[in-house]
Write a protein that holds these residues in place. Structure first.
Motif, mmCIF file in Angstrom:
data_model
loop_
_atom_site.group_PDB
_atom_site.id
_atom_site.type_symbol
_atom_site.label_atom_id
_atom_site.label_comp_id
_atom_site.label_asym_id
_atom_site.label_seq_id
_atom_site.Cartn_x
_atom_site.Cartn_y
_atom_site.Cartn_z
ATOM 1 N N VAL A 310 0.810 -1.114 0.059
ATOM 2 C CA VAL A 310 0.061 0.026 -0.110
ATOM 3 C C VAL A 310 0.830 1.131 -0.003
ATOM 4 C CG1 VAL A 310 -1.842 1.354 1.023
ATOM 5 C CG2 VAL A 310 -1.851 -1.164 1.228
ATOM 6 N N PRO A 311 1.008 2.160 -1.203
ATOM 7 C CA PRO A 311 1.895 3.083 -1.132
ATOM 8 C C PRO A 311 1.777 4.104 0.106
ATOM 9 C CG PRO A 311 0.368 3.105 -3.013
ATOM 10 C CD PRO A 311 0.079 1.760 -2.300
ATOM 11 N N ASN A 312 2.892 4.696 0.601
ATOM 12 C CA ASN A 312 3.004 5.859 1.542
ATOM 13 C C ASN A 312 1.841 5.392 2.389
ATOM 14 O OD1 ASN A 312 5.095 7.026 0.296
ATOM 15 N ND2 ASN A 312 3.638 7.630 -1.327
ATOM 16 N N CYS A 313 1.274 4.264 2.998
ATOM 17 C CA CYS A 313 0.555 4.015 3.891
ATOM 18 C C CYS A 313 0.328 4.940 5.131
ATOM 19 C CB CYS A 313 0.316 2.623 4.276
ATOM 20 S SG CYS A 313 -1.015 2.102 5.528
ATOM 21 N N ARG A 314 1.735 4.861 5.848
ATOM 22 C CA ARG A 314 1.662 5.625 7.085
ATOM 23 C C ARG A 314 1.715 7.202 6.885
ATOM 24 N NH1 ARG A 314 6.227 2.534 11.006
ATOM 25 N NH2 ARG A 314 5.686 4.508 12.185
ATOM 26 N N GLU A 315 2.266 7.725 5.840
ATOM 27 C CA GLU A 315 2.376 9.109 5.482
ATOM 28 C C GLU A 315 1.039 9.656 5.087
ATOM 29 O OE1 GLU A 315 4.057 12.486 4.567
ATOM 30 O OE2 GLU A 315 4.627 10.703 5.628
ATOM 31 N N LYS A 316 0.062 8.679 4.616
ATOM 32 C CA LYS A 316 -1.337 9.588 4.292
ATOM 33 C C LYS A 316 -1.948 9.414 5.670
ATOM 34 C CE LYS A 316 -3.069 5.966 1.818
ATOM 35 N NZ LYS A 316 -4.233 5.223 1.142
ATOM 36 N N TYR A 317 -1.730 8.610 6.616
ATOM 37 C CA TYR A 317 -2.366 8.721 7.958
ATOM 38 C C TYR A 317 -1.786 9.973 8.581
ATOM 39 C CZ TYR A 317 -5.074 4.002 7.326
ATOM 40 O OH TYR A 317 -5.866 3.418 7.126
ATOM 41 N N ARG A 318 -0.351 10.141 8.478
ATOM 42 C CA ARG A 318 0.219 11.309 9.131
ATOM 43 C C ARG A 318 -0.585 12.486 8.696
ATOM 44 N NH1 ARG A 318 3.878 14.952 9.191
ATOM 45 N NH2 ARG A 318 4.291 14.743 6.741
ATOM 46 N N LYS A 319 -0.768 12.533 7.572
ATOM 47 C CA LYS A 319 -1.537 13.815 7.033
ATOM 48 C C LYS A 319 -2.958 13.993 7.044
ATOM 49 C CE LYS A 319 1.882 14.488 3.332
ATOM 50 N NZ LYS A 319 2.183 14.486 1.674
ATOM 51 N N GLY A 320 -3.367 13.160 8.092
ATOM 52 C CA GLY A 320 -4.869 13.011 8.558
ATOM 53 C C GLY A 320 -5.757 12.150 7.665
ATOM 54 N N PHE A 321 -5.431 11.316 6.988
ATOM 55 C CA PHE A 321 -6.375 10.685 6.129
ATOM 56 C C PHE A 321 -7.171 9.710 6.930
ATOM 57 C CE2 PHE A 321 -6.744 6.285 3.698
ATOM 58 C CZ PHE A 321 -7.842 7.069 2.785
ATOM 59 N N THR A 322 -8.554 9.709 6.698
ATOM 60 C CA THR A 322 -9.741 8.857 7.168
ATOM 61 C C THR A 322 -9.773 7.697 6.331
ATOM 62 O OG1 THR A 322 -10.170 10.472 8.553
ATOM 63 C CG2 THR A 322 -12.036 8.639 8.029
ATOM 64 N N LEU A 323 -9.822 6.653 6.528
ATOM 65 C CA LEU A 323 -10.076 5.210 5.558
ATOM 66 C C LEU A 323 -11.424 4.640 6.058
ATOM 67 C CD1 LEU A 323 -9.470 3.281 3.429
ATOM 68 C CD2 LEU A 323 -8.442 2.036 5.289
ATOM 69 N N ALA A 324 -12.335 4.568 5.247
ATOM 70 C CA ALA A 324 -13.843 4.211 5.467
ATOM 71 C C ALA A 324 -14.060 2.859 4.258
ATOM 72 C CB ALA A 324 -14.748 5.103 5.169
ATOM 73 N N VAL A 325 -13.866 1.669 4.854
ATOM 74 C CA VAL A 325 -14.185 0.560 3.869
ATOM 75 C C VAL A 325 -15.564 -0.036 4.221
ATOM 76 C CG1 VAL A 325 -13.437 -1.570 3.319
ATOM 77 C CG2 VAL A 325 -11.523 0.312 3.864
ATOM 78 N N LYS A 326 -16.643 -0.050 3.253
ATOM 79 C CA LYS A 326 -17.838 -0.449 3.288
ATOM 80 C C LYS A 326 -17.730 -1.956 3.277
ATOM 81 C CE LYS A 326 -20.718 -0.542 0.019
ATOM 82 N NZ LYS A 326 -21.612 -0.079 -1.094
ATOM 83 N N ASP A 327 -16.945 -2.642 2.460
ATOM 84 C CA ASP A 327 -16.816 -3.952 2.507
ATOM 85 C C ASP A 327 -15.448 -4.392 1.758
ATOM 86 O OD1 ASP A 327 -17.271 -6.679 1.976
ATOM 87 O OD2 ASP A 327 -18.916 -6.755 0.484
ATOM 88 N N ILE A 328 -14.708 -5.222 2.887
ATOM 89 C CA ILE A 328 -13.441 -5.689 2.399
ATOM 90 C C ILE A 328 -13.246 -6.391 1.020
ATOM 91 C CG2 ILE A 328 -12.704 -5.323 4.922
ATOM 92 C CD1 ILE A 328 -12.503 -8.572 4.624
ATOM 93 N N GLU A 329 -14.470 -7.180 0.891
ATOM 94 C CA GLU A 329 -14.269 -7.981 -0.248
ATOM 95 C C GLU A 329 -14.088 -7.456 -1.533
ATOM 96 O OE1 GLU A 329 -14.222 -11.227 0.145
ATOM 97 O OE2 GLU A 329 -14.526 -11.235 2.087
ATOM 98 N N THR A 330 -14.630 -6.140 -1.582
ATOM 99 C CA THR A 330 -14.411 -5.162 -2.812
ATOM 100 C C THR A 330 -13.253 -4.250 -2.535
ATOM 101 O OG1 THR A 330 -16.022 -3.579 -2.098
ATOM 102 C CG2 THR A 330 -17.021 -5.416 -3.375
ATOM 103 N N ALA A 331 -13.012 -3.855 -1.568
ATOM 104 C CA ALA A 331 -12.231 -2.989 -1.161
ATOM 105 C C ALA A 331 -10.609 -3.398 -1.561
ATOM 106 C CB ALA A 331 -12.154 -2.311 -0.098
ATOM 107 N N TYR A 332 -10.457 -4.967 -1.142
ATOM 108 C CA TYR A 332 -8.921 -5.258 -1.271
ATOM 109 C C TYR A 332 -8.896 -6.389 -2.116
ATOM 110 C CZ TYR A 332 -8.431 -2.899 3.243
ATOM 111 O OH TYR A 332 -8.267 -1.937 4.071
#
Length: 805
Positions: A310-332
Motif C-alpha cells: 500500500v503506497p505511503n500508507c503511514r504517510e497518508k495517515y500522518r497527513k490526516g487521512f481517514t479510511l472508510a471501507v464498506k466491504d473488504i471483499e470489494t475494497a481489497y
C-alpha cells in the motif's frame, strides 16, 4: 476524475435507490458464480495516495456471463436536506463492453502503482462480451422495480406533504448530535481529570464503541520506525518499484536489463531481507467488543508484508487521512494479503482514523463491523476523528506528565546525592575546623608562654641602671622587647580572626562613653605616633545626651586601635592622623583620616582581605601581615555595621565606620551560646533565602520579566502558562510562594484546596481598577505595572514570614 459516457440509462435517484442498485449488482455477482472483477469506489481509498481525486461512487462487475457498470455522482438541489439519506445521485448505467473497457482503462491509470492491479484489469477487459439474455432480463426486472418504487415514493411524498410531519428525521438527527456532544464532553472531562493513560484509553474505546454500535473498536499503536537496507533509508515505493519493474520490464527496459544482470539476485535478496526485517509495525493495545462472540485481537502485532504493498500508507495517515471501507471483499481485491488478514480476524467493514501527536503518527483508532458490510456515514467519520484528537491530547499530556515525573525523580536523586556531598563536606570542614581550633589553642599556649618571658625579661633588663648596660646592649634589649610585643599582637590578631570566622566570638554588650573610648584610644597610641614623627589629633562632636552608646566596648576599642595604627604606619614623618567621632541617630560614626601614602584605585579590593598587603616595592617596606584591616571589617560586621574607605595616592586615606546601636536582647541570646547567636544572625541577615517560586501568568513578556528579576535575586522560579492545567504541577513542585495573575478567586481556591498547599504564600498581580476586596485568600498583592524593587520587596517579606513560621 472517473468520466463516463455511452450509458444506456441516465437519471436522478435517491441514495436509498442508488444503494438498492448497488445491492442488485452484488446479488448478480453471487448469481453468476465465477467473477473476474467486482469493484466499488472503496478499492481506490485503500490504494491511492490522493483520495480527494475520487468524486464518484461506482460498482463494476465483470464476468463471462454478465458485466455491468453503475456510476453515481452526488449533487444537491436547492432546498434539499443536508441529511445524506435525502441527497440525490445522478446515475449512469451501462452494459456495453466498449464503455466498460474505457472505464477500466481510466481506472488502470489511477492504479498504476499497484503491481497486482493491472494484470487483473487486463484479464477482465479480455473477457468482456455481451451479457447472457436471461441474466440481463433478470437484472432489468430488478432495475424497473427500483425505479418504479422511486417514482411512487416521490408521488406519495408530494401528495402527503401537507399532512406528514417532516420533523421526525430532524428530531432524530438532533438527538444523535446531542448524544455525540455528550460523549465528546465525557471523554474530554475524563482526560482532564486523570493522567492515567490506560484508564482514559480503556474507557474511551468502550464508550465510543457503544455510540457507534460497532462490533469492535480498537487502538493500534505503532512501535518502531521502518528499517533500512544496507544503512540506506528506503520507503514503500522503492519496494513497489522493484516488483513493478520485475513484472513490467517493457516500461523500463534499461532498468529491467540491469536487474537481469548477474547482480539481480543479490538485489532481490536485499529487498526481501528488508521486508523481512520490517515485520512489526505495531500492535493492538486497547479493545472493546460488542460480545464475546466477536473474536479478540488484543495484543495482535502485524508480522505480515501486507502493508508494504500500500503506497505511503503511514504517510497518508500522518497527513490526516481517514479510511472508510464498506466491504473488504470489494475494497481489497488487489490486496490478497490484506484481504486474507481481514478475513482471518472476521472483519467485513472498517473505519480508520489516525491519532496524531505533534504532527507525528502515534497510532490508529479503528472501528470494525464483523459480519456484514456497513456504509459509514460522514458524521460517524467526523465523530471518530474528534475522538482521536482528544485522545491525542490525553496521550501527549500523559507523556509530559511522565517526563515531569522522570525529571522529578532525577532531581530528587541529584538532591540526595548533593545533600550527601554537602554533608560529607560539612563533616570534613568541621573536622578541619576542630583541628584548626586545637592547633590555635595549642599555639596560644605554646607561643604566648615564651613570648611572655621574652617581653617580661627584656623589660626588666631595660629598667636596670644605665651604668650596668652599655648603649648597644640597651638597644638590643629594646629591639627584643619591641619585636616580642609585635609578635604577640600578631598572634592575638590571628586568634581573634579565627574565632570570628568560626562563630565563637560573641558580643558583650554594655553601655559606655564614646568620647572617653576615643580619648583612650588616642592616649594608647600617642607614644607610637611620636616615635614615628606623626601628629595624632582627635575631634569629638558629641553632646552629653548622645555620648552614651550600647555596643561591645572592647571590640569598638580594637576597631579604633587597628584603624589608628594603620594610619600611623602608612603616614610619613611630619604627617597627621585624625580621629573624628559623632552620632547619626542610633548609629555611632568613627572616622580616621591620615595624610599618608594613599591607596591606588585598582588595589582597593585587597584592603580587607586576609594576609594581603598592597604589592609594591615601596609599600613592602611597611611591616605587617595584612590582618589588621581584615579583622577590623569582621568586628564591624559583627556589630551589623559597615566600613568604607576613600583614598588618593600621595594625599591620604579616610576610613569611616558606622556602628548601629546594639540591643541587650542580642547580647543575652549570644553571650551564653555562640551557636544560637550565629544561627540568629544568619536568619536576620538572610536577604534572599532559598525557595521555589511558581509564576502563573499567560502573558509571556510579564512572565519573562518576573522570572528574570527573581532568578537574578537567587530564587528558583518555575513559570506555569495556564492556570487550568497548573494544579498538578503545583502539587509536584511544592512551592513556597505562588505569584498569580489574578482574574478571579477560583484559582486561589484551587491552590488552597490542594493537599499540603494551605500554607503557600500567594502574591496576586492585579490592575489598579480591580477592587482589593475580592482578594480573599491572598497574602499580598502588587499593582501592574510594577517596579523590580517592589516585586523583590514583596517576595522578601513573604519569604521571611515563611522562614519565621
Amino acid at each position: 476524475m472517473l468520466s463516463h459516457q455511452n450509458f444506456i440509462l441516465r437519471r436522478n435517484l435517491s441514495l436509498t435507490s442508488f444503494n438498492g442498485l448497488r445491492t442488485v449488482f452484488g446479488q448478480m455477482a453471487q448469481r453468476v458464480g465465477e467473477v473476474k472483477l467486482f469493484l466499488s469506489e472503496d478499492v481506490l481509498s485503500t490504494v491511492t495516495v490522493r483520495p480527494q481525486q475520487i468524486e464518484e461512487k461506482f460498482v463494476l462487475l465483470v464476468s463471462e456471463q454478465f458485466s455491468g457498470l453503475l456510476v453515481g455522482t452526488q449533487y444537491l438541489e436547492e432546498g434539499q436536506w443536508e441529511d445524506p439519506e435525502d441527497r440525490l445521485y445522478q446515475i449512469g448505467l451501462t452494459f456495453a463492453p466498449e464503455a466498460i473497457a474505457a472505464f477500466i482503462a481510466q481506472l488502470s491509470s489511477l492504479l498504476q502503482d499497484q503491481p497486482l492491479a493491472e494484470p487483473t484489469l487486463q484479464q477482465a477487459t479480455q473477457i468482456l462480451r455481451p451479457n447472457d439474455s436471461n441474466l440481463q432480463s433478470e437484472f432489468t426486472l430488478s432495475l424497473l422495480e427500483i425505479i418504479t418504487l422511486e417514482g411512487r415514493k416521490s408521488i406519495s411524498e408530494q401528495a402527503l406533504y401537507p399532512f406528514v410531519s417532516v420533523c421526525q428525521p430532524v428530531h432524530e438527527a438532533l438527538e444523535q448530535q446531542v448524544e455525540q456532544e455528550r460523549l465528546l464532553n465525557q471523554v474530554t472531562a475524563h482526560i482532564g481529570q486523570s493522567l492515567e493513560l490506560p484508564v482514559i484509553l480503556e474507557t474511551a474505546v468502550q464508550q465510543v464503541r457503544n455510540f457507534l454500535q460497532a462490533d469492535r473498536l480498537l487502538i493500534y499503536q505503532f512501535e518502531q520506525p521502518l528499517s533500512s537496507v544496507k544503512n540506506l533509508e528506503i520507503d514503500d515505493s522503492d519496494i513497489l518499484s522493484f516488483y513493478r519493474l520485475a513484472m513490467k520490464p517493457e516500461l523500463h527496459p534499461e532498468a529491467a536489463q540491469l536487474i537481469r544482470t548477474e547482480n539481480h539476485h543479490q538485489l532481490e535478496q536485499d529487498f526481501e531481507q528488508e521486508v523481512s526485517d520490517r515485520k512489526i509495525w505495531g500492535r493492538i493495545t486497547y479493545e472493546a467488543r460488542y460480545s464475546d462472540d466477536i473474536p479478540s485481537v488484543l495484543g495482535f502485532s502485524e508480522e505480515e508484508r501486507c502493508f508494504f504493498y500500500v503506497p505511503n500508507c503511514r504517510e497518508k495517515y500522518r497527513k490526516g487521512f481517514t479510511l472508510a471501507v464498506k466491504d473488504i471483499e470489494t475494497a481489497y481485491i488487489f490486496h490478497p494479503c490484506l484481504l486474507s488478514l481481514m478475513r482471518s480476524h472476521q472483519v467485513r467493514a472498517k473505519l480508520v482514523v489516525p491519532i496524531l501527536i505533534q504532527e507525528q503518527l502515534w497510532g490508529l483508532l479503528i472501528a470494525h463491523q464483523c459480519f456484514e458490510p456497513r456504509q459509514w456515514q460522514e458524521k460517524e467519520k467526523n465523530f471518530l476523528s474528534h475522538i482521536a484528537e482528544h485522545l491525542a491530547i490525553a496521550i501527549y499530556q500523559a507523556q509530559l506528565y511522565a517526563e515531569v515525573q522522570q525529571q522529578k525523580q532525577t532531581l530528587e536523586k541529584r538532591v540526595i546525592d548533593r545533600t550527601q556531598e554537602l554533608h560529607d563536606a560539612m563533616l570534613l570542614a568541621q573536622s578541619a575546623n576542630r583541628a584548626k581550633s586545637e592547633f590555635l589553642a595549642t599555639m596560644s599556649h605554646e607561643l604566648r608562654t615564651p613570648l611572655t618571658c621574652v617581653i617580661g625579661l627584656s623589660a626588666t633588663l631595660l629598667r636596670w641602671s644605665f651604668g650596668q648596660l652599655n648603649q648597644k646592649q640597651r638597644d638590643y634589649l629594646q629591639s627584643i622587647h619591641d619585636n616580642g610585643e609585635h609578635l604577640l599582637e600578631l598572634i592575638n590578631d590571628i586568634l581573634e580572626l579565627s574565632q570570628l570566622e568560626s562563630g565563637k566570638t560573641v558580643l558583650n554588650i554594655s553601655e559606655f562613653s564614646l568620647s572617653q573610648l576615643a580619648h583612650q584610644a588616642i592616649n594608647n597610641l600617642k607614644l607610637k605616633a611620636n616615635q614615628r614623627g606623626v601628629e595624632l589629633a582627635i575631634a569629638v562632636r558629641l553632646d552629653p545626651k548622645n555620648d552614651r552608646f550600647l555596643a561591645d566596648d572592647r571590640r569598638v576599642q580594637q576597631i579604633l586601635y587597628n584603624l589608628l595604627s594603620n594610619g600611623i604606619k602608612f603616614t610619613p614623618q611630619g604627617g597627621r592622623v585624625t580621629l573624628r567621632v559623632w552620632r547619626e541617630g542610633d548609629r555611632a560614626v568613627l572616622q580616621v583620616e591620615d595624610t599618608g601614602i594613599g591607596i591606588p584605585e585598582h588595589q582597593k579590593h585587597l584592603l580587607f582581605q586576609k594576609f594581603q598587603q598592597l604589592d609594591s616595592s615601596y609599600h613592602r617596606q611597611y611591616e605587617g601581615t595584612g590582618l589588621g584591616l581584615a579583622l577590623t571589617k569582621q568586628l564591624v560586621e559583627l556589630h551589623d555595621g559597615t566600613i568604607e574607605v576613600n583614598s588618593t595616592v600621595n594625599v591620604g586615606s579616610i576610613f569611616t565606620v558606622w556602628l548601629p546601636k546594639q540591643e541587650y536582647l542580642i547580647g543575652e541570646k549570644t553571650g551564653a551560646n555562640s551557636s544560637s547567636y550565629n544561627k540568629e544572625r544568619k536568619l536576620v541577615n538572610l536577604k534572599f533565602p532559598a525557595g521555589r517560586i511558581i509564576v502563573i501568568e499567560n502573558n509571556e513578556e510579564t512572565a519573562t520579566l518576573i522570572c528574570e528579576i527573581l532568578t537574578a535575586a537567587g530564587f528558583q522560579v518555575v513559570w506555569l502558562l495556564e492556570a487550568s492545567t497548573a494544579m498538578m504541577q503545583i502539587e509536584i513542585l511544592q512551592p513556597l510562594i505562588a505569584i498569580v495573575d489574578f482574574h478571579g478567586k477560583e484559582i486561589v481556591e484551587q491552590i488552597r484546596n490542594l493537599p499540603k498547599m494551605q500554607d503557600v504564600k500567594i502574591l496576586a498581580l492585579i490592575n489598579k481598577l480591580q477592587s482589593k476586596d475580592i482578594l480573599k485568600g491572598v497574602n499580598d498583592y502588587l499593582f501592574k505595572p510594577f517596579l523590580p524593587q517592589d516585586l523583590l520587596h514583596k517576595v522578601e517579606l513573604l519569604m521571611t514570614n515563611k522562614i519565621d513560621e
